[in-house]
Design an enzyme around this catalytic site. Structure first.
Site, PDB file in Angstrom:
ATOM      1  N   GLY A 114       0.792  -1.229   0.000  1.00 18.59           N
ATOM      2  CA  GLY A 114       0.000   0.000   0.000  1.00 18.59           C
ATOM      3  C   GLY A 114       0.822   1.275   0.000  1.00 18.59           C
ATOM      4  O   GLY A 114       0.284   2.356   0.258  1.00 18.59           O
ATOM      5  N   GLU A 140       4.856  -6.006   1.506  1.00 19.78           N
ATOM      6  CA  GLU A 140       4.369  -6.476   0.203  1.00 19.78           C
ATOM      7  C   GLU A 140       4.049  -5.305  -0.724  1.00 19.78           C
ATOM      8  O   GLU A 140       2.894  -5.107  -1.093  1.00 19.78           O
ATOM      9  CB  GLU A 140       3.080  -7.279   0.398  1.00 19.78           C
ATOM     10  CG  GLU A 140       3.241  -8.517   1.222  1.00 19.78           C
ATOM     11  CD  GLU A 140       1.908  -9.212   1.508  1.00 19.78           C
ATOM     12  OE1 GLU A 140       1.923 -10.427   1.692  1.00 19.78           O
ATOM     13  OE2 GLU A 140       0.866  -8.527   1.539  1.00 19.78           O
ATOM     14  N   GLY A 148       3.478  -3.365  -4.114  1.00 18.20           N
ATOM     15  CA  GLY A 148       3.224  -3.685  -5.521  1.00 18.20           C
ATOM     16  C   GLY A 148       3.421  -2.427  -6.343  1.00 18.20           C
ATOM     17  O   GLY A 148       4.399  -2.267  -7.077  1.00 18.20           O
ATOM     18  N   ARG A 149       2.481  -1.482  -6.136  1.00 23.82           N
ATOM     19  CA  ARG A 149       2.502  -0.228  -6.886  1.00 23.82           C
ATOM     20  C   ARG A 149       3.847   0.492  -6.793  1.00 23.82           C
ATOM     21  O   ARG A 149       4.354   1.004  -7.792  1.00 23.82           O
ATOM     22  CB  ARG A 149       1.413   0.684  -6.305  1.00 23.82           C
ATOM     23  CG  ARG A 149       1.196   1.984  -7.035  1.00 23.82           C
ATOM     24  CD  ARG A 149       0.310   2.913  -6.181  1.00 23.82           C
ATOM     25  NE  ARG A 149      -0.799   2.200  -5.594  1.00 23.82           N
ATOM     26  CZ  ARG A 149      -2.006   2.095  -6.140  1.00 23.82           C
ATOM     27  NH1 ARG A 149      -2.249   2.680  -7.289  1.00 23.82           N
ATOM     28  NH2 ARG A 149      -2.963   1.421  -5.527  1.00 23.82           N
ATOM     29  N   ARG A 202      -8.514   2.778 -13.933  1.00 23.60           N
ATOM     30  CA  ARG A 202      -8.335   3.426 -12.629  1.00 23.60           C
ATOM     31  C   ARG A 202      -9.015   4.801 -12.530  1.00 23.60           C
ATOM     32  O   ARG A 202      -9.375   5.233 -11.452  1.00 23.60           O
ATOM     33  CB  ARG A 202      -6.847   3.553 -12.269  1.00 23.60           C
ATOM     34  CG  ARG A 202      -6.179   2.197 -12.031  1.00 23.60           C
ATOM     35  CD  ARG A 202      -4.799   2.321 -11.391  1.00 23.60           C
ATOM     36  NE  ARG A 202      -4.844   2.901 -10.073  1.00 23.60           N
ATOM     37  CZ  ARG A 202      -4.584   4.152  -9.802  1.00 23.60           C
ATOM     38  NH1 ARG A 202      -4.205   4.988 -10.748  1.00 23.60           N
ATOM     39  NH2 ARG A 202      -4.674   4.589  -8.565  1.00 23.60           N
ATOM     40  N   TYR A 214     -11.384   4.909  -9.450  1.00 26.30           N
ATOM     41  CA  TYR A 214     -10.890   5.641  -8.267  1.00 26.30           C
ATOM     42  C   TYR A 214     -10.762   7.142  -8.499  1.00 26.30           C
ATOM     43  O   TYR A 214     -10.166   7.835  -7.686  1.00 26.30           O
ATOM     44  CB  TYR A 214      -9.492   5.136  -7.863  1.00 26.30           C
ATOM     45  CG  TYR A 214      -9.322   3.649  -7.828  1.00 26.30           C
ATOM     46  CD1 TYR A 214     -10.094   2.854  -6.979  1.00 26.30           C
ATOM     47  CD2 TYR A 214      -8.366   3.023  -8.622  1.00 26.30           C
ATOM     48  CE1 TYR A 214      -9.927   1.480  -6.945  1.00 26.30           C
ATOM     49  CE2 TYR A 214      -8.193   1.648  -8.590  1.00 26.30           C
ATOM     50  CZ  TYR A 214      -8.982   0.883  -7.753  1.00 26.30           C
ATOM     51  OH  TYR A 214      -8.806  -0.479  -7.720  1.00 26.30           O
ATOM     52  N   CYS A 238     -17.503   3.632 -25.023  1.00 26.64           N
ATOM     53  CA  CYS A 238     -18.847   4.202 -25.101  1.00 26.64           C
ATOM     54  C   CYS A 238     -19.348   4.698 -23.754  1.00 26.64           C
ATOM     55  O   CYS A 238     -20.385   4.243 -23.272  1.00 26.64           O
ATOM     56  CB  CYS A 238     -19.796   3.152 -25.663  1.00 26.64           C
ATOM     57  SG  CYS A 238     -19.237   2.564 -27.252  1.00 26.64           S
ATOM     58  N   GLU A 239     -18.595   5.532 -23.103  1.00 29.52           N
ATOM     59  CA  GLU A 239     -19.021   6.154 -21.841  1.00 29.52           C
ATOM     60  C   GLU A 239     -18.429   7.538 -21.797  1.00 29.52           C
ATOM     61  O   GLU A 239     -17.244   7.699 -22.091  1.00 29.52           O
ATOM     62  CB  GLU A 239     -18.467   5.385 -20.626  1.00 29.52           C
ATOM     63  CG  GLU A 239     -19.223   4.155 -20.318  1.00 29.52           C
ATOM     64  CD  GLU A 239     -18.896   3.621 -18.925  1.00 29.52           C
ATOM     65  OE1 GLU A 239     -18.460   4.400 -18.059  1.00 29.52           O
ATOM     66  OE2 GLU A 239     -19.099   2.427 -18.741  1.00 29.52           O
ATOM     67  N   TYR A 249      -1.570  -1.865 -11.776  1.00 25.67           N
ATOM     68  CA  TYR A 249      -3.034  -1.909 -11.844  1.00 25.67           C
ATOM     69  C   TYR A 249      -3.581  -1.324 -13.147  1.00 25.67           C
ATOM     70  O   TYR A 249      -4.624  -0.681 -13.152  1.00 25.67           O
ATOM     71  CB  TYR A 249      -3.654  -1.214 -10.617  1.00 25.67           C
ATOM     72  CG  TYR A 249      -3.144  -1.796  -9.330  1.00 25.67           C
ATOM     73  CD1 TYR A 249      -3.555  -3.063  -8.917  1.00 25.67           C
ATOM     74  CD2 TYR A 249      -2.217  -1.125  -8.550  1.00 25.67           C
ATOM     75  CE1 TYR A 249      -3.063  -3.625  -7.755  1.00 25.67           C
ATOM     76  CE2 TYR A 249      -1.716  -1.687  -7.386  1.00 25.67           C
ATOM     77  CZ  TYR A 249      -2.148  -2.933  -6.998  1.00 25.67           C
ATOM     78  OH  TYR A 249      -1.650  -3.498  -5.850  1.00 25.67           O
TER      79      TYR A 249
HETATM   80  C1  LIG Z   1      -2.639  -8.201   0.832  1.00 24.36           C
HETATM   81  C2  LIG Z   1      -2.065  -7.180  -0.074  1.00 24.36           C
HETATM   82  N1  LIG Z   1      -0.737  -6.991  -0.067  1.00 24.36           N
HETATM   83  C3  LIG Z   1      -0.168  -6.080  -0.882  1.00 24.36           C
HETATM   84  C4  LIG Z   1      -0.914  -5.309  -1.753  1.00 24.36           C
HETATM   85  C5  LIG Z   1      -0.215  -4.338  -2.649  1.00 24.36           C
HETATM   86  O1  LIG Z   1      -0.659  -3.042  -2.523  1.00 24.36           O
HETATM   87  P1  LIG Z   1       0.130  -1.867  -3.265  1.00 24.36           P
HETATM   88  O2  LIG Z   1       0.237  -2.261  -4.695  1.00 24.36           O
HETATM   89  O3  LIG Z   1      -0.729  -0.687  -3.064  1.00 24.36           O
HETATM   90  O4  LIG Z   1       1.473  -1.783  -2.618  1.00 24.36           O
HETATM   91  C6  LIG Z   1      -2.313  -5.463  -1.765  1.00 24.36           C
HETATM   92  C7  LIG Z   1      -3.139  -4.645  -2.647  1.00 24.36           C
HETATM   93  O5  LIG Z   1      -4.320  -4.739  -2.788  1.00 24.36           O
HETATM   94  C8  LIG Z   1      -2.903  -6.437  -0.911  1.00 24.36           C
HETATM   95  O6  LIG Z   1      -4.227  -6.631  -0.899  1.00 24.36           O
END
Ligand SMILES: Cc1ncc(COP(=O)(O)O)c(C=O)c1O
Length: 456
Positions: free
Chosen positions: A261, A303, A305-306, A343, A347, A374-375, A404
């Site tokens: 996150g 963890e 990701g983004r 996105r 969001y 079409c929106e 994402y």
């Molecule tokens: C359990 C868990 N870990 C890690 C992430 C990665 O989040 P981010 O990409 O915002 O770092 C998510 C995103 O939904 C998640 O649900």
């Protein structure tokens, strides 16, 4: 010698405003005004692979993981595959020393196809199908993050050898972000609440199962978090919960996974999570909480990701039309949209756009970059500044689209999904090919029946 060599001021004016906080770390502008990533002009990619296309800077992706290792010294990094996953991406992550967080059989299969060590994979999900649990346990996935009592029961029937598990808990921390990505509060679908002893009860159920090895707790408080103190508070609450489990059940859990996150900027004024500060806060809150509870220091896992893949990605679009509505906005419509980038609609996300094929000389105008779907809500970015002479055929690059986007892409309007082209040291590599209309027809069984036997 070019005109720009004689007129340095013209060169300055001609350089698009490329904010290094948002664009991939290898982004440059060449003397023709073309945007280049990984030493490859984006016009070359558009010519060879057509548009829309996702461009991925391998150097930037790898550099982000290295940044995590140097900022968070004693912390294990698990790349959250949901942000962006291909076999090459999984391989880059493991070559850089990150494990993988997956949340479906499909993500797990891609990780295994990339030869990621199953022991370094964590499986998530609030509603994992039984065949997914079967697959994960049979290949020896490193950790399963348990999300419901039903899942504990399924797993107990399924496992034939010891399986390490974590319990997903909700620490009741509100990140005050978008409701769709606020996952740390009690009233949402994930995990067991710490309140009312739900997490401790889940621990008891797992501890009764001889083949389930409870190693720790997990939480994920949400996405686009820029305040590192929220992670410090998560650690304090989870260590207290671990101490509670020790008191009730006599076991010491050794692993504390605080999820991902980590916030990144999409436009220049956006804040971002500072990793150095996060590192300090993790250390301080662990020291404080472990001392307060007289609890041995657990292994900490994050963890992201983004924060690893978003800034490595840029999406290329060709301008299809430019239209000024009387008394309204000017719309620059492109050949992609909400099918390759949902996105904005989901969001209300904001994006940074630049002209990629030539100098941004002369006067500018404020426009809305709209998609082809079409929106009326199918927009890529509102209120962006582009040259007043932007016209069909121009190439636009949208920054920070490595997370994402591909992973959430759809076939809305039966539009085929773009390819992913990796760039590095002046070379391109197609990681995922463009989807074709033939791919769409291949899944439509009515189409093959018509081809074989005609209409019925
Ligand atoms: C359990 C868990 N870990 C890690 C992430 C990665 O989040 P981010 O990409 O915002 O770092 C998510 C995103 O939904 C998640 O649900």
């Amino acid at each position: 010698m070019t005109l720009l060599d004689f007129l340095p001021s013209l060169h300055r004016a001609a350089t698009p405003r490329i904010d290094p906080a948002i664009w991939p770390s290898t982004t440059t502008v060449d003397e023709l005004g073309r945007l280049c990533i990984g030493d490859v002009p984006l016009t070359d990619i558009a010519d060879e692979f057509r548009t829309p296309a996702y461009v991925l800077d391998e150097t930037d992706f790898r550099h982000r993981i290295r940044g995590y290792h140097s900022a968070l010294k004693n912390v294990e990094i698990m790349y959250a595959a949901k942000a962006l996953l291909t076999t090459d991406v999984a391989r880059w992550a493991s070559e850089e020393g990150a494990g993988l967080d997956v949340s479906s059989s499909g993500e797990l299969a891609i990780a295994l196809a990339a030869d990621v060590d199953p022991a370094r994979i964590v499986l998530h999900g609030n509603a994992k199908p039984t065949d997914e649990l079967h697959y994960a346990t049979s290949i020896g996935v490193g950790r399963i993050v348990v999300d419901s009592c039903m899942e504990i029961a399924y797993l107990a029937c399924e496992v034939r050898k010891p399986q390490r598990v974590l319990i997903r808990v909700t620490p009741d921390i509100d990140i005050h972000g978008h409701a769709a990505v606020t996952t740390g509060v009690n009233d949402q679908k994930f995990g067991f609440t710490l309140a009312d002893g739900h997490a401790a009860d889940a621990a008891k159920r797992i501890l009764h199962q001889p083949l389930l090895d409870l190693v720790g707790l997990h939480c994920h408080i949400g996405s686009q978090v820029t305040d590192p103190t929220l992670y410090g508070e998560s650690i304090r609450r989870l260590i207290a919960a671990m101490a509670d489990i020790r008191a009730r059940h006599g076991v010491i859990l050794h692993e504390l996974n605080i999820g991902g996150g980590h916030g990144v900027p999409y436009v220049s004024s956006d804040p971002e999570l500072n990793l150095a500060e996060l590192g300090e806060i993790i250390e301080d809150s662990l020291d404080w909480a472990c001392a307060a509870e007289r609890f041995p220091r657990p292994r900490v896992v994050v963890e992201p990701g983004r924060a690893i893949s978003a800034r490595a990605g840029v999406t290329l679009y060709r301008v299809a039309s430019v239209k000024s509505q009387p008394g309204g906005r000017t719309f620059v419509a492109v050949d992609g949209g909400m099918s390759d980038n949902p996105r904005v609609a989901l969001y209300d996300a904001k994006y940074t756009v630049a002209l990629a094929n030539r100098h941004e000389l002369g006067p500018t105008q404020i426009v809305t970059v709209a998609g082809r779907h079409c929106e009326s809500g199918d927009e890529i970015a509102r209120d962006v500044e582009l040259p007043a002479d932007v016209h069909p055929g121009d190439l636009l690059a949208v920054a920070c689209t490595g997370a994402y986007q591909h992973s959430m892409a759809s076939n809305y309007n039966m539009v085929t999904r773009p390819p992913i082209i990796a760039v590095r040291h002046g070379r391109t590599r197609e990681l995922v090919r463009r989807e074709t209309t033939a791919d769409l027809l291949a899944r439509d069984l009515g189409a093959s029946r018509i081809a074989v036997g005609g209409h019925h």
